[in-house]
Write a protein that holds these residues in place. Structure first.
Motif, PDB file in Angstrom:
ATOM      1  N   PRO A 145       0.829  -1.213   0.000  1.00 44.50           N
ATOM      2  CA  PRO A 145       0.000   0.000   0.000  1.00 44.50           C
ATOM      3  C   PRO A 145       0.863   1.263   0.000  1.00 44.50           C
ATOM      4  N   ILE A 146       0.360   2.317  -0.620  1.00 46.93           N
ATOM      5  CA  ILE A 146       1.145   3.544  -0.798  1.00 46.93           C
ATOM      6  C   ILE A 146       1.613   4.118   0.533  1.00 46.93           C
ATOM      7  N   ALA A 201       2.109  17.798   2.359  1.00 46.95           N
ATOM      8  CA  ALA A 201       3.156  17.946   3.382  1.00 46.95           C
ATOM      9  C   ALA A 201       4.089  16.736   3.391  1.00 46.95           C
ATOM     10  N   LEU A 202       3.553  15.561   3.100  1.00 44.56           N
ATOM     11  CA  LEU A 202       4.393  14.349   3.018  1.00 44.56           C
ATOM     12  C   LEU A 202       5.356  14.433   1.850  1.00 44.56           C
ATOM     13  N   GLU A 203       4.827  14.865   0.711  1.00 40.78           N
ATOM     14  CA  GLU A 203       5.658  15.037  -0.479  1.00 40.78           C
ATOM     15  C   GLU A 203       6.778  16.031  -0.167  1.00 40.78           C
ATOM     16  N   TYR A 204       6.407  17.089   0.540  1.00 43.22           N
ATOM     17  CA  TYR A 204       7.372  18.127   0.898  1.00 43.22           C
ATOM     18  C   TYR A 204       8.428  17.580   1.856  1.00 43.22           C
ATOM     19  N   ARG A 205       7.986  16.757   2.793  1.00 44.45           N
ATOM     20  CA  ARG A 205       8.930  16.181   3.751  1.00 44.45           C
ATOM     21  C   ARG A 205       9.908  15.236   3.059  1.00 44.45           C
ATOM     22  N   LEU A 206       9.393  14.546   2.068  1.00 45.89           N
ATOM     23  CA  LEU A 206      10.242  13.650   1.289  1.00 45.89           C
ATOM     24  C   LEU A 206      11.368  14.424   0.598  1.00 45.89           C
ATOM     25  N   LYS A 207      11.032  15.631   0.134  1.00 46.57           N
ATOM     26  CA  LYS A 207      12.001  16.451  -0.598  1.00 46.57           C
ATOM     27  C   LYS A 207      12.977  17.154   0.335  1.00 46.57           C
ATOM     28  N   THR A 208      12.449  17.596   1.496  1.00 48.92           N
ATOM     29  CA  THR A 208      13.247  18.505   2.331  1.00 48.92           C
ATOM     30  C   THR A 208      13.576  17.941   3.703  1.00 48.92           C
ATOM     31  N   GLY A 209      12.916  16.866   4.093  1.00 48.77           N
ATOM     32  CA  GLY A 209      13.118  16.333   5.428  1.00 48.77           C
ATOM     33  C   GLY A 209      12.397  17.112   6.518  1.00 48.77           C
ATOM     34  N   ASN A 257       5.169   7.650 -21.781  1.00 53.35           N
ATOM     35  CA  ASN A 257       5.791   8.159 -20.551  1.00 53.35           C
ATOM     36  C   ASN A 257       5.330   7.312 -19.370  1.00 53.35           C
ATOM     37  N   PRO A 258       6.114   6.277 -19.043  1.00 56.18           N
ATOM     38  CA  PRO A 258       5.684   5.347 -17.974  1.00 56.18           C
ATOM     39  C   PRO A 258       5.521   6.027 -16.621  1.00 56.18           C
ATOM     40  N   ARG A 259       6.121   7.195 -16.447  1.00 53.57           N
ATOM     41  CA  ARG A 259       6.009   7.887 -15.152  1.00 53.57           C
ATOM     42  C   ARG A 259       4.748   8.739 -15.046  1.00 53.57           C
ATOM     43  N   LEU A 260       3.995   8.824 -16.147  1.00 55.94           N
ATOM     44  CA  LEU A 260       2.824   9.702 -16.164  1.00 55.94           C
ATOM     45  C   LEU A 260       1.706   9.182 -15.262  1.00 55.94           C
ATOM     46  N   VAL A 261       1.142  10.104 -14.474  1.00 54.46           N
ATOM     47  CA  VAL A 261      -0.067   9.819 -13.696  1.00 54.46           C
ATOM     48  C   VAL A 261      -1.239  10.420 -14.466  1.00 54.46           C
ATOM     49  N   ARG A 297       3.745   7.298  -4.611  1.00 51.94           N
ATOM     50  CA  ARG A 297       4.154   5.945  -4.969  1.00 51.94           C
ATOM     51  C   ARG A 297       5.242   5.946  -6.043  1.00 51.94           C
ATOM     52  N   ARG A 298       5.134   6.903  -6.955  1.00 52.10           N
ATOM     53  CA  ARG A 298       6.079   6.959  -8.063  1.00 52.10           C
ATOM     54  C   ARG A 298       7.518   7.133  -7.593  1.00 52.10           C
ATOM     55  N   HIS A 299       7.712   7.759  -6.452  1.00 52.02           N
ATOM     56  CA  HIS A 299       9.079   7.915  -5.938  1.00 52.02           C
ATOM     57  C   HIS A 299       9.769   6.563  -5.773  1.00 52.02           C
ATOM     58  N   THR A 300       8.992   5.541  -5.404  1.00 54.10           N
ATOM     59  CA  THR A 300       9.614   4.232  -5.207  1.00 54.10           C
ATOM     60  C   THR A 300       9.424   3.312  -6.405  1.00 54.10           C
TER      61      THR A 300
END
Lengths: 377, 382
Positions: free
Chosen positions: A9-10, A181-189, B102-106, B172-175
């Motif tokens: 799961p994501i 905010a999660l996406e942001y945390r991933l980028k910046t910690g 573009n396989p990364r496209l959502v 999810r795409r990050h991983t």
């Protein structure tokens, strides 16, 4: 099992400490739990006596979550909550702003415990301003936001929506912010504080009231055969108007020049509404819908809860989720590679005390027993 | 201390109509570059859902238009669309094909009924989605036709849910390194926001009915006051409420012992409403709400838009943004961000693009020469 179903799961690695109650907060954390977040719901020690509705309401908005009992009015309870913050990624709450602060759990304090914590607060008015301590439920929010006033029959007092719609809206926007905010945390910690005023969240969906525009679509709700049965119909353009006339069996009145153009149909809506209803009321809402849809016109029976439960479209798409004999609505986001999953019913009070306190916090059986004895958990 | 935005560096292609139009705006609010793709030769006018977007014109029903879209897709992270199911597939632009380019496209699709099921090809509208999703039946007065909630609420709900789907897919795409398809149905979005209605049906076999300004559980009612409408609760802190009315000599018989019983009050709710109604009518809205809230009653002004614009709360919080409709040369005070984030701001743009306003920059960036652009305009592709 297909490979699809085996996908992680994501939000699998996301742990949320959930202080929420009623609807807005629990609805937000339910969505995150449906996509795999480990949501730890803090429950009061003495379960309130509940009627069937309250039990159903709780079950519906708390599936897929873990439940722990914890008395935050005892200092040992607050100390324990701090340990839980330390191992969490996000804290979600929907009290009036003074409540978390009274426990010493405002964002500044949480940040000291866990520097990259994300805190999400949902309150009626937001965490600042002269009305910050105002309390409210869905109807309060809808009234303050303008939605109730704007939802009225012409010349009649405000009617409003009949359900706590704004709770859903605020919850979903809060989810969006939290994922951001999660996406942001991933980028910046870095973590951050998300302050959601439910009134502001709701007011943002009333954009049409701030920017003047004109009604461009002929549409309405028409009485059909039976008691309190109705069909909603929209005719967007001239092609659909042709289909509409066909569905009605090409009555002579439909050729009236007044109705020949989109603007004419809107200008003469009252006369046209009467003629349309003369046709709809002779048949069932479902027949009206089918006849119009077959001619490419948007039409839908006005469905009550019983209609929804047997709606063939919802059924076919698996909209109703069954868990341990209870039924709830699916999260309406269908992801092709990592779909939502429905694993557990809402937790009974303290159901996951052992897992959370012993496995996650590493407490011994004796320690836990002692806290139980003191009435902390 | 702010440190850039959530979605800076992401590119979103916006192929929506009104159904999904707000979804890419949220992504723009969070810092994505959103390119709205419009039909050439048509001025779509000002839409508040387009604030902060860029705009190009492109006819994807023509072969050269499709080729250009595919080139754009290679540069994009997200594509949001709300065409009828099957429409893009028929043009060779369905999800499976786009994901090969573009396989990364959502890709997020907002439609009336979703990509599957017996109603998949049915037409929808906001009022139709509200009807089939169960919201319409709950709204309005009992002896009147169901009342459509203000605004295209089903479109907005679906747009928020689609945006959530996009963010989930991007996380999810990050991983995984791969995008996915997000399928959102207007009907389902409405049916998933009904509060009590499905709970009562599944747990109690009860079919919820509309009852105007009286909340479904009789806990609140809308009352006319001296200078407008006010929402009062009917049960909270009953004793305090009756004392308050009594101190003004307006409690009538509610001071009687029997009204202390909650069930009795519920059975005779009409009388409670009558007495409270007479009381409310003799007061100003603000007086009731300010004093009531200070005593922890969850009461509210039933605010009109001018009332909302004058709210000291929203003013103090800096909620409003100024929005410009450059076509009409007008400016409006407009709702700002629905959520305040302390580090990565959610910001509503203050201008919507003119149709095709960014054609030159974006086509140039794609490597089309001035001459090629001119030719494409002539052919009606751009």
């Amino acid at each position: 099992m297909t490979k699809n179903k085996m996908t992680t799961p994501i939000l699998k690695n996301l742990r949320i400490l959930d202080f929420t109650w009623v609807l807005a907060g629990p609805y937000a954390t339910r969505l995150l739990a449906d996509f795999g977040a480990e949501v730890i719901k803090i429950q009061p020690l003495i379960p309130q006596e509940e009627d069937t509705f309250s039990r159903g309401y709780y079950n519906t908005w708390n599936r897929n979550k873990l439940g722990i009992t914890l008395d935050l009015n005892k200092p040992q309870g607050v100390a324990l909550a701090k340990k839980l913050v330390e191992i969490s990624d996000a804290v979600v709450e929907n009290f009036t702003p003074r409540v978390m602060a009274n426990w010493g759990f405002d964002y500044e304090k949480l940040k000291e415990i866990k520097p990259d914590i994300i805190m999400l607060s949902l309150s009626t008015m937001g965490n600042s301003g002269p009305w910050r301590d105002y309390s409210g439920f869905g109807p309060t929010v809808q009234a303050f936001s303008g939605l109730t006033h704007l939802t009225a029959y012409p010349g009649r007092p405000p009617s409003g929506l009949g359900n706590a719609y704004a709770d859903h809206v605020a919850a979903l926007l809060a989810c969006l912010a939290l994922l951001g905010a999660l996406e942001y945390r991933l980028k910046t910690g870095q973590g951050q504080y998300i302050d959601v005023s439910q009134v502001e969240a709701m007011a943002g969906l009333l954009g049409d009231a701030f920017v003047p525009g004109e009604e461009a679509v002929f549409q309405g709700v028409y009485r059909c055969k039976g008691d309190d049965r109705w069909c909603a119909i929209s005719v967007f353009n001239d092609d659909e108007w042709l289909g509409f006339k066909k569905a009605l069996g090409s009555p002579p009145w439909a050729e009236d020049e007044r109705f020949a153009t989109p603007s004419g149909r809107i200008k003469n809506k009252q006369a046209l509404d009467g003629l349309v209803e003369g046709w709809t009321k002779k048949q069932s809402a479902e027949e009206v819908m089918a006849l119009l849809q077959h001619q490419g016109v948007a039409a839908g029976a006005v469905q009550d809860a019983a209609d929804l439960a047997r709606d063939s479209q919802l059924k076919k798409r698996g909209f109703f989720v069954e868990l341990g004999g209870t039924i709830s609505d699916a999260v309406p986001i269908r992801l092709s590679a990592t779909p939502a999953r429905y694993n557990r019913e809402a937790p009974a009070p303290g159901q996951d005390n052992d897992y959370v306190y012993r496995k996650l916090l590493g407490m011994s059986q004796e320690e836990l027993a002692e806290l139980k004895g003191q009435g902390v958990v | 201390m702010n440190g850039g935005s959530v979605l800076s560096g992401y590119r979103v292609l916006d192929l929506t109509d009104d159904k999904g139009r707000l979804c890419p705006r949220y992504l723009a609010d969070m810092g994505a570059e959103v390119i709205r793709i419009e039909e050439p030769g048509k001025d779509s006018g000002f839409h508040w859902q387009d604030l902060g977007k860029r705009s190009i014109t492109l006819n994807i029903e023509l072969e050269p238009g499709r080729e250009i879209l595919k080139r754009l897709v290679k540069t994009a992270d997200v594509l949001v669309e709300s065409h009828p199911p099957g429409y893009l597939e028929a043009l060779g632009l369905g999800y499976s094909l786009l994901s090969k380019i573009n396989p990364r496209l959502v890709v997020a699709s907002v439609t009336g009924f979703g990509q599957s099921g017996p109603y998949r090809d049915y037409k929808s509208s906001d009022i139709v989605a509200s009807a089939l999703g169960g919201q319409l039946y709950l709204s309005g007065e009992p002896d009147w036709p169901p009342l459509k909630p203000f605004g295209d609420q089903s479109y907005y709900l679906a747009s928020i849910l689609a945006a959530i789907g996009v963010l989930l897919a991007l996380l999810r795409r990050h991983t995984s390194g791969r995008g996915q398809h997000v399928d959102v149905s207007l009907q389902e979005c409405v049916a998933a926001a009904l509060d009590h209605a499905l709970v009562r049906y599944f747990y109690q076999g009860e079919v919820a009915k509309r009852q105007g300004g009286l909340h479904w559980n009789n806990a609140f009612n809308v009352f006319p006051a001296k200078d407008g409408y006010v929402l009062l609760s009917l049960f909270y802190q009953w004793h305090t409420l009756v004392e308050w009315l009594d101190s003004e000599g307006m409690a009538e018989d509610l001071t009687d012992e029997k009204w202390r019983d909650r069930d009795y009050r519920l059975q005779h709710i009409d009388h409670v409403i009558d007495v409270l109604g007479r009381w409310a009518k003799s007061h100003d809205v603000a007086g009731l709400v300010v004093k009531g809230q200070s005593m922890r009653f969850p009461w509210a002004e039933v605010a009109s838009i001018p009332g909302l614009l004058a709210s000291p709360q929203l003013e103090e919080r800096g909620f409003w943004v100024e929005v410009e409709d450059s076509d009409k040369g007008k400016k409006y005070r407009f709702p700002g961000a629905p959520c305040s984030l302390s580090r990565s701001p959610w910001k509503v743009g203050n201008k919507a693009p003119g149709t095709g306003e960014h054609n030159r920059e974006i086509y140039q960036e794609l490597g089309l020469s001035e001459k090629e652009v001119e030719a494409l305009i002539k052919e009606g592709v751009i």
